[in-house]
Scaffold this motif. Sequence first.
Motif, mmCIF file in Angstrom:
data_model
loop_
_atom_site.group_PDB
_atom_site.id
_atom_site.type_symbol
_atom_site.label_atom_id
_atom_site.label_comp_id
_atom_site.label_asym_id
_atom_site.label_seq_id
_atom_site.Cartn_x
_atom_site.Cartn_y
_atom_site.Cartn_z
ATOM 1 N N GLN A 70 0.788 -1.458 0.265
ATOM 2 C CA GLN A 70 0.171 0.226 -0.458
ATOM 3 C C GLN A 70 1.074 1.444 -0.101
ATOM 4 N N ASP A 71 0.475 2.168 -0.297
ATOM 5 C CA ASP A 71 0.703 3.708 0.153
ATOM 6 C C ASP A 71 1.605 3.769 1.147
ATOM 7 N N ASP A 72 2.579 4.394 1.292
ATOM 8 C CA ASP A 72 3.408 4.269 2.876
ATOM 9 C C ASP A 72 3.279 3.084 3.927
ATOM 10 N N GLY A 73 3.216 1.828 2.889
ATOM 11 C CA GLY A 73 3.609 0.523 3.666
ATOM 12 C C GLY A 73 4.226 -0.176 3.977
ATOM 13 N N GLY A 74 5.556 0.789 3.868
ATOM 14 C CA GLY A 74 6.560 0.918 4.952
ATOM 15 C C GLY A 74 7.619 -0.620 4.721
ATOM 16 N N SER A 75 8.154 -0.946 5.441
ATOM 17 C CA SER A 75 9.208 -1.537 4.530
ATOM 18 C C SER A 75 9.512 -2.800 4.288
ATOM 19 N N LEU A 76 10.575 -3.879 3.995
ATOM 20 C CA LEU A 76 9.538 -5.345 4.333
ATOM 21 C C LEU A 76 9.911 -5.975 5.213
ATOM 22 N N GLU A 77 10.497 -5.383 6.053
ATOM 23 C CA GLU A 77 10.707 -5.461 7.962
ATOM 24 C C GLU A 77 9.487 -5.231 8.157
ATOM 25 N N ASP A 78 8.750 -4.132 7.910
ATOM 26 C CA ASP A 78 7.797 -4.106 8.510
ATOM 27 C C ASP A 78 6.415 -4.941 7.548
ATOM 28 N N ILE A 79 6.326 -5.361 7.109
ATOM 29 C CA ILE A 79 5.830 -6.356 6.610
ATOM 30 C C ILE A 79 5.813 -7.690 7.005
ATOM 31 N N ALA A 80 7.471 -7.963 7.098
ATOM 32 C CA ALA A 80 7.626 -9.573 7.782
ATOM 33 C C ALA A 80 7.052 -9.527 8.666
ATOM 34 N N SER A 81 6.918 -9.135 9.919
ATOM 35 C CA SER A 81 7.007 -8.474 10.957
ATOM 36 C C SER A 81 5.234 -8.628 10.884
ATOM 37 N N VAL B 23 22.275 -11.616 13.840
ATOM 38 C CA VAL B 23 22.226 -10.514 13.995
ATOM 39 C C VAL B 23 22.871 -10.206 15.137
ATOM 40 N N SER B 24 22.949 -11.698 15.996
ATOM 41 C CA SER B 24 23.352 -11.985 17.140
ATOM 42 C C SER B 24 24.324 -11.932 18.128
ATOM 43 N N SER B 25 25.450 -12.038 18.970
ATOM 44 C CA SER B 25 26.748 -12.539 19.544
ATOM 45 C C SER B 25 26.532 -14.130 19.614
ATOM 46 N N GLY B 26 25.421 -14.780 19.028
ATOM 47 C CA GLY B 26 25.823 -16.451 19.047
ATOM 48 C C GLY B 26 24.466 -16.953 19.366
ATOM 49 N N CYS B 27 23.816 -16.147 20.594
ATOM 50 C CA CYS B 27 22.517 -16.462 20.469
ATOM 51 C C CYS B 27 21.254 -17.069 19.616
ATOM 52 N N ILE B 28 20.218 -17.157 19.790
ATOM 53 C CA ILE B 28 18.894 -17.573 18.817
ATOM 54 C C ILE B 28 17.569 -15.877 19.432
ATOM 55 N N ARG B 29 17.182 -15.499 18.469
ATOM 56 C CA ARG B 29 16.757 -14.524 18.818
ATOM 57 C C ARG B 29 15.363 -14.415 18.014
ATOM 58 N N LEU B 30 14.215 -14.233 19.118
ATOM 59 C CA LEU B 30 12.987 -14.305 18.429
ATOM 60 C C LEU B 30 12.484 -12.812 18.760
ATOM 61 N N ARG B 31 11.171 -12.606 17.508
ATOM 62 C CA ARG B 31 10.494 -11.269 18.154
ATOM 63 C C ARG B 31 9.905 -11.494 19.320
ATOM 64 N N ASP B 32 9.632 -10.418 20.291
ATOM 65 C CA ASP B 32 8.890 -10.814 21.571
ATOM 66 C C ASP B 32 7.772 -11.400 21.929
ATOM 67 N N GLY B 33 6.981 -11.267 21.104
ATOM 68 C CA GLY B 33 5.646 -12.234 21.434
ATOM 69 C C GLY B 33 5.612 -13.609 20.866
#
Length: 334
Positions: free
Chosen positions: A62-73, A225-235
């Motif tokens: 959409q117009d002003d639909g955000g970046s791919l990161e926004d859509i991925a989230s 992106v991490s220092s070796g650990c496995i990172r998830l979104r907060d939810g």
Amino acid sequence: MSANKQQSSKTSPLFSPERKWSVSCAMLLLASLWSGFSDAQTWPLPAPGSRLVGANQFHVVQDDGGSLEDIASQYGVGFLALRQANPGVDPWLPLAGTVLTIPHQVLLPETPREGIVVNLAELRLYYYPPGSNQVAVYPIGIGQLGGDTFTPTMVTRVSEKRANPTWTPTKNIRARYLAQGIELPAVVPAGPDNPMGHHAIRLAAYGGVYLIHGTNADFGIGMRVSSGCIRLRDGDIETLFRQVTPGTPVRIINEPVKTSQEPDGLYWVEVHQPLSQSLDDDPQTLPLTLSGRSQSLLDSPAVNAGVTEQSMNLRAGMPVNITHQLREPGAQTL
């Protein structure tokens, strides 16, 4: 339960998906506000001998639909997974009207269907809740290139869970931060400045230095992106934290190519970019390593060699039907 946020989307016919899930935007908004469920995709386990689950979708930018990161989230997928599924799309300012493929269809890893399975190459975590006959699929961030920041493969178990964890950065991590002009304290307390987020699951291997945890960052899920650990979104980590128990088996593998011969006789391949070993590597052209089973399957005369080669070159990270003669008239491969 799956809370898949869908905006201007419809089920994708690509790659002949057989399962079609649709939920209205209003219901999804209410679910996100009331239930606190994660955005992970949760699917019924397929029949014995089958590994194909999920269904891809379309999303119209959409117009002003955000970046791919926004859509991925929004859709509960990783940033790089969305980029690989949509080559050529500007990751920061995708054009309005662009139709994106949301990669929700996957082949399950060739592992026992129990506990936690992490496939580093595809930047996904699979969780098989005991007794549920389901699988939850989470996008993850993993360790960066080089040295002690690389996430290793392992077979281990959950040793501990901790809400509101503190962070004790290693000597090497503190040195890296200091080189960037940031002096870390010996212990970072729980709170909004803690990069581990609100929940942490410790793994028993390697003396317990590797964890599955949340993040206080808005970017980086589905990336190295991490220092070796496995990172998830907060939810996602909140949901996983509630479900797993100490002793849960954990397998971390690194398999960029997954294959399956389904019970209906169709052959499938799912190809991801392999993990780079140095900054000079191009993951789009790095050699692909196949298991003996996958190589044998791809050598079958029933497999279309041309479509397979195209899949190996494209590395779109989605299952592709590579059967030599498709059984359904008009069925698509790529």
